[in-house]
Design a protein around this motif. Structure first.
Motif, PDB file in Angstrom:
ATOM      1  N   LEU A  50       0.810  -1.221   0.000  1.00  0.00           N
ATOM      2  CA  LEU A  50       0.000   0.000   0.000  1.00  0.00           C
ATOM      3  C   LEU A  50       0.846   1.275   0.000  1.00  0.00           C
ATOM      4  CD1 LEU A  50      -2.652  -1.246   2.546  1.00  0.00           C
ATOM      5  CD2 LEU A  50      -2.968  -0.913   0.103  1.00  0.00           C
ATOM      6  N   ASP A  51       2.138   1.129  -0.214  1.00  0.00           N
ATOM      7  CA  ASP A  51       3.042   2.273  -0.293  1.00  0.00           C
ATOM      8  C   ASP A  51       3.124   3.051   1.020  1.00  0.00           C
ATOM      9  OD1 ASP A  51       4.924   3.679  -1.776  1.00  0.00           O
ATOM     10  OD2 ASP A  51       3.517   5.283  -2.233  1.00  0.00           O
ATOM     11  N   ILE A  52       2.738   2.397   2.104  1.00  0.00           N
ATOM     12  CA  ILE A  52       2.898   3.037   3.414  1.00  0.00           C
ATOM     13  C   ILE A  52       4.378   2.952   3.791  1.00  0.00           C
ATOM     14  CG2 ILE A  52       2.344   2.800   5.873  1.00  0.00           C
ATOM     15  CD1 ILE A  52      -0.458   1.829   4.930  1.00  0.00           C
ATOM     16  N   PHE A  53       4.972   1.801   3.565  1.00  0.00           N
ATOM     17  CA  PHE A  53       6.424   1.648   3.697  1.00  0.00           C
ATOM     18  C   PHE A  53       7.005   1.427   2.308  1.00  0.00           C
ATOM     19  CE2 PHE A  53       5.973  -0.494   8.148  1.00  0.00           C
ATOM     20  CZ  PHE A  53       5.704   0.740   8.704  1.00  0.00           C
ATOM     21  N   GLU A  69      -2.626   8.131  -6.754  1.00  0.00           N
ATOM     22  CA  GLU A  69      -3.793   8.641  -6.016  1.00  0.00           C
ATOM     23  C   GLU A  69      -5.106   8.078  -6.571  1.00  0.00           C
ATOM     24  OE1 GLU A  69      -3.680  10.366  -3.182  1.00  0.00           O
ATOM     25  OE2 GLU A  69      -1.509  10.148  -3.333  1.00  0.00           O
ATOM     26  N   LYS A  72      -5.897   4.606  -5.306  1.00  0.00           N
ATOM     27  CA  LYS A  72      -6.214   4.501  -3.869  1.00  0.00           C
ATOM     28  C   LYS A  72      -7.716   4.311  -3.645  1.00  0.00           C
ATOM     29  CE  LYS A  72      -2.358   7.016  -1.752  1.00  0.00           C
ATOM     30  NZ  LYS A  72      -1.943   8.236  -1.041  1.00  0.00           N
ATOM     31  N   ASP A  73      -8.520   4.942  -4.519  1.00  0.00           N
ATOM     32  CA  ASP A  73      -9.972   4.834  -4.344  1.00  0.00           C
ATOM     33  C   ASP A  73     -10.503   3.447  -4.687  1.00  0.00           C
ATOM     34  OD1 ASP A  73      -9.949   7.406  -3.551  1.00  0.00           O
ATOM     35  OD2 ASP A  73     -10.824   8.259  -5.366  1.00  0.00           O
ATOM     36  N   ILE A  75      -9.144   0.784  -3.566  1.00  0.00           N
ATOM     37  CA  ILE A  75      -8.695  -0.120  -2.491  1.00  0.00           C
ATOM     38  C   ILE A  75      -9.445   0.160  -1.193  1.00  0.00           C
ATOM     39  CG2 ILE A  75      -6.687  -0.849  -1.124  1.00  0.00           C
ATOM     40  CD1 ILE A  75      -4.931   0.143  -3.464  1.00  0.00           C
ATOM     41  N   TYR A  77      -8.969  -0.687   2.758  1.00  0.00           N
ATOM     42  CA  TYR A  77      -7.922  -1.213   3.644  1.00  0.00           C
ATOM     43  C   TYR A  77      -8.365  -1.148   5.099  1.00  0.00           C
ATOM     44  CZ  TYR A  77      -3.407  -1.285   6.137  1.00  0.00           C
ATOM     45  OH  TYR A  77      -2.389  -1.569   7.000  1.00  0.00           O
ATOM     46  N   LEU A  97     -14.912   9.215   5.999  1.00  0.00           N
ATOM     47  CA  LEU A  97     -13.970   8.257   5.399  1.00  0.00           C
ATOM     48  C   LEU A  97     -14.462   7.821   4.013  1.00  0.00           C
ATOM     49  CD1 LEU A  97     -13.058   6.092   8.540  1.00  0.00           C
ATOM     50  CD2 LEU A  97     -11.695   7.870   7.455  1.00  0.00           C
ATOM     51  N   SER A  99     -16.377   9.651   2.008  1.00  0.00           N
ATOM     52  CA  SER A  99     -16.273  10.782   1.070  1.00  0.00           C
ATOM     53  C   SER A  99     -14.853  10.909   0.537  1.00  0.00           C
ATOM     54  CB  SER A  99     -16.722  12.079   1.740  1.00  0.00           C
ATOM     55  OG  SER A  99     -15.815  12.426   2.761  1.00  0.00           O
ATOM     56  N   LEU A 100     -13.867  10.581   1.380  1.00  0.00           N
ATOM     57  CA  LEU A 100     -12.474  10.655   0.927  1.00  0.00           C
ATOM     58  C   LEU A 100     -12.177   9.604  -0.139  1.00  0.00           C
ATOM     59  CD1 LEU A 100     -10.437  11.279   4.205  1.00  0.00           C
ATOM     60  CD2 LEU A 100     -11.081  12.932   2.472  1.00  0.00           C
ATOM     61  N   LYS A 101     -13.032   8.599  -0.226  1.00  0.00           N
ATOM     62  CA  LYS A 101     -12.857   7.557  -1.252  1.00  0.00           C
ATOM     63  C   LYS A 101     -13.615   7.913  -2.532  1.00  0.00           C
ATOM     64  CE  LYS A 101     -10.174   4.423   0.605  1.00  0.00           C
ATOM     65  NZ  LYS A 101      -8.844   4.174  -0.008  1.00  0.00           N
ATOM     66  N   GLY A 102     -14.113   9.131  -2.613  1.00  0.00           N
ATOM     67  CA  GLY A 102     -14.726   9.604  -3.851  1.00  0.00           C
ATOM     68  C   GLY A 102     -16.207   9.329  -3.978  1.00  0.00           C
ATOM     69  N   MET A 103     -16.871   8.902  -2.906  1.00  0.00           N
ATOM     70  CA  MET A 103     -18.319   8.640  -3.002  1.00  0.00           C
ATOM     71  C   MET A 103     -19.108   9.941  -2.905  1.00  0.00           C
ATOM     72  SD  MET A 103     -18.727   5.307  -0.550  1.00  0.00           S
ATOM     73  CE  MET A 103     -20.382   4.838  -1.022  1.00  0.00           C
TER      74      MET A 103
ATOM     75  N   LYS B   3     -10.780  16.736  -2.429  1.00  0.00           N
ATOM     76  CA  LYS B   3     -10.388  16.083  -1.182  1.00  0.00           C
ATOM     77  C   LYS B   3      -9.862  17.089  -0.167  1.00  0.00           C
ATOM     78  CE  LYS B   3      -9.859  11.396  -2.852  1.00  0.00           C
ATOM     79  NZ  LYS B   3      -9.045  10.199  -3.003  1.00  0.00           N
ATOM     80  N   LEU B   6     -12.821  18.489   1.423  1.00  0.00           N
ATOM     81  CA  LEU B   6     -13.411  17.535   2.376  1.00  0.00           C
ATOM     82  C   LEU B   6     -12.648  17.540   3.699  1.00  0.00           C
ATOM     83  CD1 LEU B   6     -14.061  14.522  -0.027  1.00  0.00           C
ATOM     84  CD2 LEU B   6     -15.802  15.844   1.171  1.00  0.00           C
ATOM     85  N   LEU B 221      -4.336   6.402   2.883  1.00  0.00           N
ATOM     86  CA  LEU B 221      -4.644   5.583   1.720  1.00  0.00           C
ATOM     87  C   LEU B 221      -5.824   6.172   0.944  1.00  0.00           C
ATOM     88  CD1 LEU B 221      -3.295   2.969   0.670  1.00  0.00           C
ATOM     89  CD2 LEU B 221      -5.380   1.814   1.313  1.00  0.00           C
ATOM     90  N   SER B 388       3.358   8.334   5.321  1.00  0.00           N
ATOM     91  CA  SER B 388       2.919   7.284   6.227  1.00  0.00           C
ATOM     92  C   SER B 388       4.038   6.661   7.042  1.00  0.00           C
ATOM     93  CB  SER B 388       2.221   6.204   5.426  1.00  0.00           C
ATOM     94  OG  SER B 388       1.248   6.776   4.623  1.00  0.00           O
ATOM     95  N   GLN B 389       5.185   6.421   6.389  1.00  0.00           N
ATOM     96  CA  GLN B 389       6.255   5.721   7.107  1.00  0.00           C
ATOM     97  C   GLN B 389       6.693   6.507   8.334  1.00  0.00           C
ATOM     98  OE1 GLN B 389       9.091   3.810   4.733  1.00  0.00           O
ATOM     99  NE2 GLN B 389      10.560   3.490   6.360  1.00  0.00           N
TER     100      GLN B 389
END
Lengths: 300, 410
Positions: A50-53, A69, A72-73, A75, A77, A97, A99-103, B3, B6, B221, B388-389
């Motif tokens: 997930l590109d977090i690390f 970006e 991301k919508d 997925i 998680y 949460l 709305s941030l996914k584009g709904m 975003k 938002l 994410l 994030s890291q």
């Protein structure tokens, strides 16, 4: 095209080599199990996906490219450490949460009504998240993951804090989503919870790959020649039987190479032994894991 | 952009529905309003200007005794013939009067006063925080008698000169309420320090709380670090600005409805332009410090360590407070000018100078440009490690980590 394609990723935190040269693929529409004991490196693997690390070495491809970006919508998680705003009402938290996914507002409301009802949280929508029980928060987290109907769902330890009824509810939902074509990666150390769900698995231990492939094939690979028999009669000592062991009202019969399970069954019928259950002894994932990690080397 | 909007909306709604914020933003002005009304009613007959509030209030005269063994005190000036002093023959009688609370203290003037210059001041309630009681009266009395009752000479010796500022522009004359010339810039400095700090702290709390309840992992994410950071800064900046405007508006409204007026000395450039500059410097100050706070929030594992580390970030903002006396005395001197142009101190220091008046227009313009450039640089740097890291690392916070991060070394 694989939904996820991972090649030779490694990650080190200080002196701890969390993930060592792991490669695997996840196919569209399958439930993929990322399994292993605590500290095996599963969550680190997911976070790299997930590109977090960022991985120290190796490459990760999602939906045919790197994670941007727009992807991301697609997925959903659910992290191992549950993440919800504690001081705001549940409904507002999930709405934000989503709305941030584009709904859109309408989609959110419609989907939220359905999900809150399905997960038994409709009466708690106005409560602050911190006022909900752990199990309720877990279900809320799952709603946040599924709300936007993602193409790829990644859930880390989904059954934590859930009672058997809710565990079954989540399992049923995941199976339905799979049938609808959603790709699911499930990460857990509770192997018994996912054996019935996963199509393929990657079993990890201490950052390394232990087992990888289709669950049925792995089971076959690790199943011996034992059979389990339930019968009111005594199982006779037939040539080719290596040992007979009584376990919880059943009999586990060990077979030598000279006697196949089919031959044994035929023999028992010929000898008028009443058979109530005849089953090839398949090891559980936990048993397979123990066998695999206690062997020298790593099996593929 | 959607975003970012938002995130802005979420931050604003979350803050506006927080009881502590509502109490602070609306409850405090209402409380102030009530207290002001009570105060106004109690003093209804008096229609004093607001500047008079700051003037010294009349104090109760307390009689003090003295025993003059040096034979110095022969006359008491007129202004001290209000029961301030009572002479005693000997120390015993003075001590008894003190014990009987007939006097509040007494002075023992020794025979060798000319050699030592020492007077013993006996008080029952010595308190280092209460100053030196009425000993200034004894100084006046003593000096008056040293010059054989020549009050003018005595006053000249004690206060040799009195400088009167004469502005070059003859149209500007110093008002009588010179206290305001000090108070307005001083209050402006403190106000800006508080407003910028409290608004920027909202951002620190927001980031750290999202880290602590782990929602950041889900959020990251869904939005990019830039979208999240920009949304938070704009949303919480709006909240801070609104709070400041509410406080200011309520303050002015209270003054207006109570029938009072702000009597501002003409030397003070307290025009509407200062309000506009105030908003501009609030915005740039907020941008700088909110970005720094967000960066700090990204690095600290919890709110406790965040509070301890805040000092590192706000230290530059404290500098103008340390130099405030110099800045008020010389609002256009080199120190005040430097601090008002240096981006990290400019938002507070320039407001101090603007409140003092006489600042060339190009100074605040340059300060705003420099501050905006700095804010952009900090925002860019912070966005770099606001990923994030870093947010999920949970590593122990060290000051060096913050500085390393700011120069892109993590």
């Amino acid at each position: 095209m694989h939904t996820i394609d991972i090649k030779n990723i490694s990650k080190r935190f200080g002196t701890n080599q969390a993930v060592k040269d792991i490669s695997f693929e996840v196919n569209p529409g399958e439930i993929f199990g990322l399994l292993g004991p605590n500290g095996a490196g599963k969550t680190t693997c997911l976070r790299m996906v997930l590109d977090i690390f960022k991985p120290d070495t190796g490459s990760i491809t999602l939906f045919g490219g790197s994670l941007d970006e727009g992807k991301k919508d697609k997925i959903g998680y659910m992290p191992e450490d549950r993440g919800l705003y504690q001081d705001i009402p549940l409904e507002r938290c999930l709405t934000y949460l989503s709305s941030l996914k584009g709904m859109s507002k309408t989609e959110i409301k419609e989907q939220l009504d359905i999900n809150l009802e399905k997960f038994g949280l409709a009466d708690h929508r106005k409560k602050k998240v911190k006022e909900l029980s752990k199990g309720m928060q877990q279900k809320a987290q799952i709603i946040a993951t599924l709300q936007h109907k993602p193409e790829l769902i990644i859930i880390d330890e989904p059954f934590t804090a859930l009672d058997p009824i809710n565990t079954q509810l989540i399992k049923d939902i995941l199976v339905t989503l799979k049938e609808e074509g959603t790709t699911i990666i499930m990460c857990t150390h509770q192997m018994h919870q996912v054996e019935e769900l996963c199509d393929r698995i990657l079993l990890m231990n201490e950052g390394e790959k232990v087992l990888y492939g289709k669950l049925n094939e792995i089971r076959k690979q690790y199943s011996g020649s034992d059979v389990i028999i339930e019968s009111p009669n005594e199982v006779p000592q037939i040539p080719g039987i290596s040992n007979i062991e009584k376990v919880n009202g059943t009999v586990r019969v060990g077979l030598e190479n000279s006697l196949s399970p089919q031959d044994l069954l035929q023999n028992l019928i010929v000898n008028n032994i009443q058979i109530e259950k005849f089953q090839i002894a398949v090891p559980s994932l936990s048993e397979i894991f123990i066998q695999a990690v206690t062997k020298d080397g790593i099996d593929e | 952009m959607k975003k970012i909007l938002l995130v802005i909306r979420s931050e604003v709604v979350n803050i506006f529905t927080r009881p502590s914020y509502l109490i602070l933003t609306f409850g405090l002005p209402v409380l102030g309003f009530i207290l002001f009304l009570v105060f106004t009613n109690l003093n209804q007959k008096e229609t004093q200007a607001i500047s008079e509030i700051f003037k010294e209030s009349p104090t109760t005269v307390q009689t003090e005794g003295f025993i003059d063994q040096g034979g110095i005190i022969k006359n008491v000036p007129e202004f001290l013939q209000d029961g301030s002093f009572q002479e005693f023959e000997n120390e015993n009688s003075a001590k008894k009067a003190l014990e009987d609370t007939l006097i509040s203290a007494y002075y023992l003037i020794n025979p060798d006063i000319y050699d030592t210059g020492e007077i013993i001041y006996v008080r029952p309630d010595f308190n280092p925080l209460s100053g030196n009681g009425q000993d200034w009266k004894m100084r006046e009395l003593f000096a008056y008698n040293l010059f054989d009752g020549d009050g003018q000479l005595s006053a000249l010796v004690q206060y040799p000169v009195d400088f009167i500022d004469q502005p070059l522009d003859p149209s500007i004359t110093e008002g009588q309420d010179s206290e305001l010339a000090f108070i307005v810039p001083y209050v402006t400095t403190i106000l800006f320090y508080i407003v910028i700090l409290s608004s920027a702290s909202l951002l620190l709390n927001s980031v750290v709380s999202e880290k602590q309840n782990r929602v950041i992992e889900v959020i990251m994410l869904s939005v990019s670090p830039h979208q999240l950071l920009t949304g938070k800064i704009l949303g919480l900046g709006f909240v801070g600005l609104l709070q400041s405007l509410i406080y200011t508006s309520v303050g002015f409204t209270l003054l207006k409805i109570s029938g009072r007026s702000v009597e501002v000395p003409p030397t003070l450039n307290f025009s509407p332009s200062i309000l506009i500059w105030g908003i501009i410097f609030f915005v740039v100050g907020f941008l700088i410090y909110a970005s720094l706070m967000a960066g700090l929030g990204a690095l600290v594992p919890n709110i406790r360590e965040a509070s301890q580390a805040t000092f590192v970030v706000i230290a530059p903002m404290i500098v103008p407070m340390l130099f405030i006396s110099i800045m008020l005395e010389q609002p256009h001197g080199p120190i005040a000018t430097f601090l008002s142009l240096f981006p990290l101190t400019a938002p507070v220091a320039m407001m101090t100078r603007l409140a003092s008046g006489g600042v060339p227009l190009w100074h605040p313009i340059l300060a705003v440009i420099l501050s905006l450039l700095t804010a952009a640089l900090i925002l860019r740097t912070v966005t770099g490690f606001f990923r994030s890291q870093t947010l999920l690392s949970g590593q122990e916070f060290k000051i060096s980590l913050f500085f390393k991060a700011m120069i892109g070394k993590i």
